[in-house]
Scaffold this active site. Structure first.
Site, PDB file in Angstrom:
ATOM      1  N   LYS A  14       2.060  -3.316   7.291  1.00  0.00           N
ATOM      2  CA  LYS A  14       2.447  -3.407   5.927  1.00  0.00           C
ATOM      3  C   LYS A  14       3.882  -3.144   5.682  1.00  0.00           C
ATOM      4  O   LYS A  14       4.396  -3.861   4.896  1.00  0.00           O
ATOM      5  CB  LYS A  14       1.626  -2.571   5.123  1.00  0.00           C
ATOM      6  CG  LYS A  14      -0.094  -3.042   5.027  1.00  0.00           C
ATOM      7  CD  LYS A  14      -0.210  -4.516   4.422  1.00  0.00           C
ATOM      8  CE  LYS A  14       0.032  -4.413   3.061  1.00  0.00           C
ATOM      9  NZ  LYS A  14      -0.389  -5.655   2.511  1.00  0.00           N
ATOM     10  N   THR A  16       0.653  -1.232  -0.130  1.00  0.00           N
ATOM     11  CA  THR A  16      -0.070   0.134  -0.129  1.00  0.00           C
ATOM     12  C   THR A  16       0.712   1.263  -0.150  1.00  0.00           C
ATOM     13  O   THR A  16       1.932   1.463   0.481  1.00  0.00           O
ATOM     14  CB  THR A  16      -0.930   0.026   1.242  1.00  0.00           C
ATOM     15  OG1 THR A  16      -1.476   1.166   1.420  1.00  0.00           O
ATOM     16  CG2 THR A  16      -0.140  -0.330   2.478  1.00  0.00           C
ATOM     17  N   ASP A  17       0.273   2.255  -0.477  1.00  0.00           N
ATOM     18  CA  ASP A  17       0.895   3.661  -0.386  1.00  0.00           C
ATOM     19  C   ASP A  17       1.064   4.110   0.983  1.00  0.00           C
ATOM     20  O   ASP A  17       1.998   4.997   1.154  1.00  0.00           O
ATOM     21  CB  ASP A  17       0.191   4.752  -1.417  1.00  0.00           C
ATOM     22  CG  ASP A  17      -1.212   5.049  -1.008  1.00  0.00           C
ATOM     23  OD1 ASP A  17      -1.685   4.327  -0.059  1.00  0.00           O
ATOM     24  OD2 ASP A  17      -1.669   6.024  -1.667  1.00  0.00           O
ATOM     25  N   GLU A  18       0.287   3.526   1.990  1.00  0.00           N
ATOM     26  CA  GLU A  18       0.353   4.123   3.372  1.00  0.00           C
ATOM     27  C   GLU A  18       1.624   3.885   4.301  1.00  0.00           C
ATOM     28  O   GLU A  18       1.997   4.568   4.862  1.00  0.00           O
ATOM     29  CB  GLU A  18      -1.016   3.455   4.081  1.00  0.00           C
ATOM     30  CG  GLU A  18      -2.271   3.769   3.468  1.00  0.00           C
ATOM     31  CD  GLU A  18      -3.539   3.644   4.425  1.00  0.00           C
ATOM     32  OE1 GLU A  18      -3.077   3.470   5.531  1.00  0.00           O
ATOM     33  OE2 GLU A  18      -4.648   3.603   3.774  1.00  0.00           O
ATOM     34  N   TYR A  62      -1.881  -0.350  10.900  1.00  0.00           N
ATOM     35  CA  TYR A  62      -2.044  -1.005   9.646  1.00  0.00           C
ATOM     36  C   TYR A  62      -0.878  -0.615   8.816  1.00  0.00           C
ATOM     37  O   TYR A  62      -0.035  -1.738   8.208  1.00  0.00           O
ATOM     38  CB  TYR A  62      -3.154  -0.581   8.918  1.00  0.00           C
ATOM     39  CG  TYR A  62      -3.245  -0.816   7.529  1.00  0.00           C
ATOM     40  CD1 TYR A  62      -3.369  -2.288   7.078  1.00  0.00           C
ATOM     41  CD2 TYR A  62      -3.280   0.060   6.630  1.00  0.00           C
ATOM     42  CE1 TYR A  62      -3.410  -2.603   5.692  1.00  0.00           C
ATOM     43  CE2 TYR A  62      -3.338  -0.063   5.145  1.00  0.00           C
ATOM     44  CZ  TYR A  62      -3.373  -1.545   4.694  1.00  0.00           C
ATOM     45  OH  TYR A  62      -3.306  -1.866   3.377  1.00  0.00           O
TER      46      TYR A  62
HETATM   47  P1  NAD Z   1      -9.826  -7.153   2.158  1.00  0.00           P
HETATM   48  O1  NAD Z   1      -9.813  -7.067   3.571  1.00  0.00           O
HETATM   49  O2  NAD Z   1     -11.109  -6.892   1.483  1.00  0.00           O
HETATM   50  O3  NAD Z   1      -9.497  -8.619   2.104  1.00  0.00           O
HETATM   51  C1  NAD Z   1      -8.441  -9.248   2.781  1.00  0.00           C
HETATM   52  C2  NAD Z   1      -8.581 -10.936   2.559  1.00  0.00           C
HETATM   53  O4  NAD Z   1      -7.563 -11.399   3.113  1.00  0.00           O
HETATM   54  C3  NAD Z   1     -10.011 -11.579   2.901  1.00  0.00           C
HETATM   55  O5  NAD Z   1     -10.428 -12.261   2.222  1.00  0.00           O
HETATM   56  C4  NAD Z   1      -9.504 -12.138   4.251  1.00  0.00           C
HETATM   57  O6  NAD Z   1     -10.415 -13.354   4.799  1.00  0.00           O
HETATM   58  C5  NAD Z   1      -8.040 -12.653   3.881  1.00  0.00           C
HETATM   59  N1  NAD Z   1      -7.312 -12.887   5.201  1.00  0.00           N
HETATM   60  C6  NAD Z   1      -7.154 -11.924   6.123  1.00  0.00           C
HETATM   61  N2  NAD Z   1      -6.237 -12.514   7.202  1.00  0.00           N
HETATM   62  C7  NAD Z   1      -5.723 -13.843   6.570  1.00  0.00           C
HETATM   63  C8  NAD Z   1      -4.961 -14.809   7.216  1.00  0.00           C
HETATM   64  N3  NAD Z   1      -4.209 -14.880   8.192  1.00  0.00           N
HETATM   65  N4  NAD Z   1      -4.732 -15.973   6.045  1.00  0.00           N
HETATM   66  C9  NAD Z   1      -5.428 -15.860   4.981  1.00  0.00           C
HETATM   67  N5  NAD Z   1      -6.015 -15.033   4.626  1.00  0.00           N
HETATM   68  C10 NAD Z   1      -6.468 -13.808   5.417  1.00  0.00           C
HETATM   69  O7  NAD Z   1      -8.377  -6.435   1.726  1.00  0.00           O
HETATM   70  P2  NAD Z   1      -8.483  -5.694   0.166  1.00  0.00           P
HETATM   71  O8  NAD Z   1      -8.924  -4.300   0.320  1.00  0.00           O
HETATM   72  O9  NAD Z   1      -8.816  -6.525  -0.801  1.00  0.00           O
HETATM   73  O10 NAD Z   1      -6.569  -5.606   0.158  1.00  0.00           O
HETATM   74  C11 NAD Z   1      -5.884  -6.594  -0.289  1.00  0.00           C
HETATM   75  C12 NAD Z   1      -4.454  -6.270  -0.294  1.00  0.00           C
HETATM   76  O11 NAD Z   1      -4.178  -5.336  -1.051  1.00  0.00           O
HETATM   77  C13 NAD Z   1      -3.972  -6.032   1.069  1.00  0.00           C
HETATM   78  O12 NAD Z   1      -2.868  -6.533   1.323  1.00  0.00           O
HETATM   79  C14 NAD Z   1      -4.059  -4.503   1.214  1.00  0.00           C
HETATM   80  O13 NAD Z   1      -3.053  -4.239   2.151  1.00  0.00           O
HETATM   81  C15 NAD Z   1      -3.612  -4.282  -0.122  1.00  0.00           C
HETATM   82  N6  NAD Z   1      -3.969  -2.951  -0.788  1.00  0.00           N
HETATM   83  C16 NAD Z   1      -4.997  -2.563  -0.566  1.00  0.00           C
HETATM   84  C17 NAD Z   1      -5.694  -1.472  -1.025  1.00  0.00           C
HETATM   85  C18 NAD Z   1      -7.030  -0.827  -0.867  1.00  0.00           C
HETATM   86  O14 NAD Z   1      -7.492   0.261  -1.244  1.00  0.00           O
HETATM   87  N7  NAD Z   1      -8.018  -1.734  -0.664  1.00  0.00           N
HETATM   88  C19 NAD Z   1      -4.644  -0.452  -1.617  1.00  0.00           C
HETATM   89  C20 NAD Z   1      -3.318  -0.798  -1.569  1.00  0.00           C
HETATM   90  C21 NAD Z   1      -3.013  -2.167  -1.117  1.00  0.00           C
HETATM   91  O1  DAU Z   2      -4.136   3.991   0.376  1.00  0.00           O
HETATM   92  C1  DAU Z   2      -4.304   2.721   0.264  1.00  0.00           C
HETATM   93  C2  DAU Z   2      -5.219   2.403   1.453  1.00  0.00           C
HETATM   94  O2  DAU Z   2      -6.485   2.851   1.330  1.00  0.00           O
HETATM   95  C3  DAU Z   2      -5.300   0.728   1.579  1.00  0.00           C
HETATM   96  O3  DAU Z   2      -3.948   0.450   2.170  1.00  0.00           O
HETATM   97  C4  DAU Z   2      -5.982   0.124   2.754  1.00  0.00           C
HETATM   98  O4  DAU Z   2      -6.221  -1.065   3.031  1.00  0.00           O
HETATM   99  C5  DAU Z   2      -7.447   0.960   2.354  1.00  0.00           C
HETATM  100  O5  DAU Z   2      -8.627   0.449   3.528  1.00  0.00           O
HETATM  101  C6  DAU Z   2      -7.429   2.300   2.187  1.00  0.00           C
HETATM  102  O6  DAU Z   2      -7.393   2.857   3.495  1.00  0.00           O
HETATM  103  P1  DAU Z   2      -8.040   4.359   3.833  1.00  0.00           P
HETATM  104  O7  DAU Z   2      -7.954   4.372   5.251  1.00  0.00           O
HETATM  105  O8  DAU Z   2      -7.536   5.266   3.055  1.00  0.00           O
HETATM  106  O9  DAU Z   2      -9.492   4.099   3.435  1.00  0.00           O
HETATM  107  P2  DAU Z   2     -10.850   4.160   4.156  1.00  0.00           P
HETATM  108  O10 DAU Z   2     -11.804   3.766   3.157  1.00  0.00           O
HETATM  109  O11 DAU Z   2     -11.131   3.452   5.380  1.00  0.00           O
HETATM  110  O12 DAU Z   2     -10.840   5.930   4.317  1.00  0.00           O
HETATM  111  C7  DAU Z   2     -10.829   6.689   3.151  1.00  0.00           C
HETATM  112  C8  DAU Z   2     -10.789   7.962   3.704  1.00  0.00           C
HETATM  113  O13 DAU Z   2     -12.166   8.328   4.345  1.00  0.00           O
HETATM  114  C9  DAU Z   2      -9.715   8.265   5.088  1.00  0.00           C
HETATM  115  O14 DAU Z   2      -9.418   9.696   4.805  1.00  0.00           O
HETATM  116  C10 DAU Z   2     -10.688   8.205   6.201  1.00  0.00           C
HETATM  117  C11 DAU Z   2     -12.205   8.722   5.708  1.00  0.00           C
HETATM  118  N1  DAU Z   2     -13.361   8.164   6.246  1.00  0.00           N
HETATM  119  C12 DAU Z   2     -13.398   6.534   6.387  1.00  0.00           C
HETATM  120  C13 DAU Z   2     -14.351   6.166   6.804  1.00  0.00           C
HETATM  121  C14 DAU Z   2     -14.691   4.462   6.870  1.00  0.00           C
HETATM  122  C15 DAU Z   2     -14.450   8.853   6.883  1.00  0.00           C
HETATM  123  O15 DAU Z   2     -14.158  10.147   6.445  1.00  0.00           O
HETATM  124  N2  DAU Z   2     -15.576   8.176   7.202  1.00  0.00           N
HETATM  125  C16 DAU Z   2     -15.473   6.841   7.275  1.00  0.00           C
HETATM  126  O16 DAU Z   2     -16.673   6.323   7.730  1.00  0.00           O
END
Ligand code: NAD
Ligand code: DAU
Length: 366
Positions: A176, A147-149, A172
């Site tokens: 990562k 992730t970019d975080e 988190y």
């Molecule tokens: P998600 O939370 O929707 O899915 C995570 C999956 O991992 C789930 O199916 C869960 O059951 C499984 N999991 C969790 N713990 C586990 C374990 N111990 N063993 C096996 N499986 C397990 O997450 P996502 O948003 O699809 O993100 C997927 C990946 O991409 C993550 O590594 C996240 O850090 C990365 N990522 C997400 C975003 C985003 O915006 N969602 C952006 C950049 C990177």
């Molecule tokens: O940048 C990549 C990341 O993006 C991934 O690595 C993470 O897995 C993914 O969850 C996401 O993280 P964020 O924290 O940016 O996403 P989230 O959707 O939780 O929140 C987006 C923005 O909105 C953040 O600034 C917090 C704000 N927010 C979020 C929620 C859930 C609100 O204002 N209200 C809310 O209820």
């Protein structure tokens, strides 16, 4: 810990060109990666290892579950014995590792789960690949999705590049970041053939409605308050999930070993603007009066340590591998709103039960 598979022999009765382990394939991004690979590469056996936490949902994969090149295994990436058995049984030549605890707010209330899965689990998976491949690395690849975080928080200007120093600020992102360091350590120390990418915020179908966009769509539908943290001025760089999958495909096949690629959408938006866009789109779609949903916006207590701004410089990926996002932000948002409104049953099924308790705990006292 056991495995539940469609017959124990599934996938073993024929030769495959490739055998790919995808972890976290029942989650949001993972399910799109699994669907893409199963359909696009029928000569590759895809084994999806997922623990089915609250975030994992096999409903996300109903349309591919019976494909001959797809096998699901329920299990934990931290389970060393299970990993050894799977590597032995399927002789994987590739791994795409997405399994993680992914929600920042949950990491604030329960950091240990993030350390267990994101740090320990990733290390366990690296170790399993190293043991199984035993130095015979030709044609093998271990792809870690990050992730970019990990780069921390930007001010009003600037972009994260692959050279930006790590500065994670939530449990988190710290977990990562730690996993990224282990992946690189296995490359430098053991020569494990790894590649990494760090992506910005994804959106699209099948995202669990604890995340901003599906949560807001769900709440508008039910005329519930729309919780905006702080003043809603934090900025995220939004990327349609299908564009992330296209980048993952390009990097898995053509990325340089040991290298890291940033992925981003060139779509920076303030949270408040995202919420207002969703209000307009959902009102229109549901035939409600203009402005009705905006009346639900509720500013709530800010997220602890809330990163101000993320923005990605993806020029390495664009220049080296010719990737570019194909979906505009406007088209992606409209498609996403349509999908959630057309898939009310999916949304209702994932927001029943444990989701209610989570929601009450997270938002009940704000
Ligand atoms: P998600 O939370 O929707 O899915 C995570 C999956 O991992 C789930 O199916 C869960 O059951 C499984 N999991 C969790 N713990 C586990 C374990 N111990 N063993 C096996 N499986 C397990 O997450 P996502 O948003 O699809 O993100 C997927 C990946 O991409 C993550 O590594 C996240 O850090 C990365 N990522 C997400 C975003 C985003 O915006 N969602 C952006 C950049 C990177
Ligand atoms: O940048 C990549 C990341 O993006 C991934 O690595 C993470 O897995 C993914 O969850 C996401 O993280 P964020 O924290 O940016 O996403 P989230 O959707 O939780 O929140 C987006 C923005 O909105 C953040 O600034 C917090 C704000 N927010 C979020 C929620 C859930 C609100 O204002 N209200 C809310 O209820």
């Amino acid at each position: 810990m056991g495995m539940t598979e469609k017959p124990a022999s599934a996938g073993l009765s024929r030769e495959w060109a490739h055998r790919l382990l995808i972890t976290g394939g029942a989650g949001f991004i993972g399910s799109h990666v699994v669907r893409h690979w199963v359909r696009r590469y029928p000569e590759t056996l895809v084994v999806n290892l997922d623990a089915l936490t609250y975030a994992g949902n096999l409903e996300n994969l109903r349309d591919v579950e019976n494909e001959p090149n797809y096998v699901f295994v329920k299990g934990d990436i931290g389970d060393a014995a299970l990993l050894a058995r799977l590597f032995e049984r399927y002789a994987f030549d590739g791994v795409i590792h997405l399994a993680a605890e992914s929600h920042v707010d949950r990491s604030i209330t329960d950091p240990m789960a993030f350390i267990r899965t994101n740090v320990m689990g990733t290390a366990q998976l690296l170790h399993a690949a190293k043991q199984a491949w035993n130095g015979a690395y030709a044609g093998k690849r271990f792809y870690h999705i990050s992730t970019d975080e990990v780069y921390g928080s930007l001010g009003e200007t600037g972009y994260f590049t692959e050279q930006t120093p790590y500065s994670p600020r939530s449990p988190y992102s710290a977990a990562k970041a730690s996993s990224d360091h282990f992946v690189r350590a296995f490359f430098h120390t053991y020569g494990l053939p790894v590649v990494l990418s760090n992506c910005s915020n994804n959106y699209g179908p099948y995202q669990f409605p604890e995340k901003l966009i599906p949560l807001v769509i769900h709440n508008i539908r039910h005329r519930k308050p729309l919780p905006v943290y702080g003043k809603g001025l934090n900025v995220r760089d939004w990327l349609f999930v299908g564009d992330h999958v296209a980048a993952i495909d390009a990097i898995f096949h053509h990325g340089r070993l040991g290298e890291t690629y940033n992925i981003g959408g060139h779509s920076e938006r303030r949270n408040i603007d995202i919420v207002k866009t969703l209000c307009r789109l959902v009102d229109e779609r549901l035939g409600r009066p203009a402005g009705e949903a905006e009346g639900l916006i509720t500013f709530v207590q800010d997220r602890a340590g809330h990163d101000l701004r993320y923005a990605i410089d993806a020029s390495r990926l664009e220049n080296e591998l010719g990737w570019k996002p194909a979906m505009t932000f406007e088209a992606g948002m409209a498609l996403t709103v349509d999908w959630y409104l057309d898939n009310g049953a999916w949304l209702e099924s994932v927001t029943s039960g444990a989701y209610q308790q989570y929601y009450e705990k997270q938002y009940g006292n704000r």
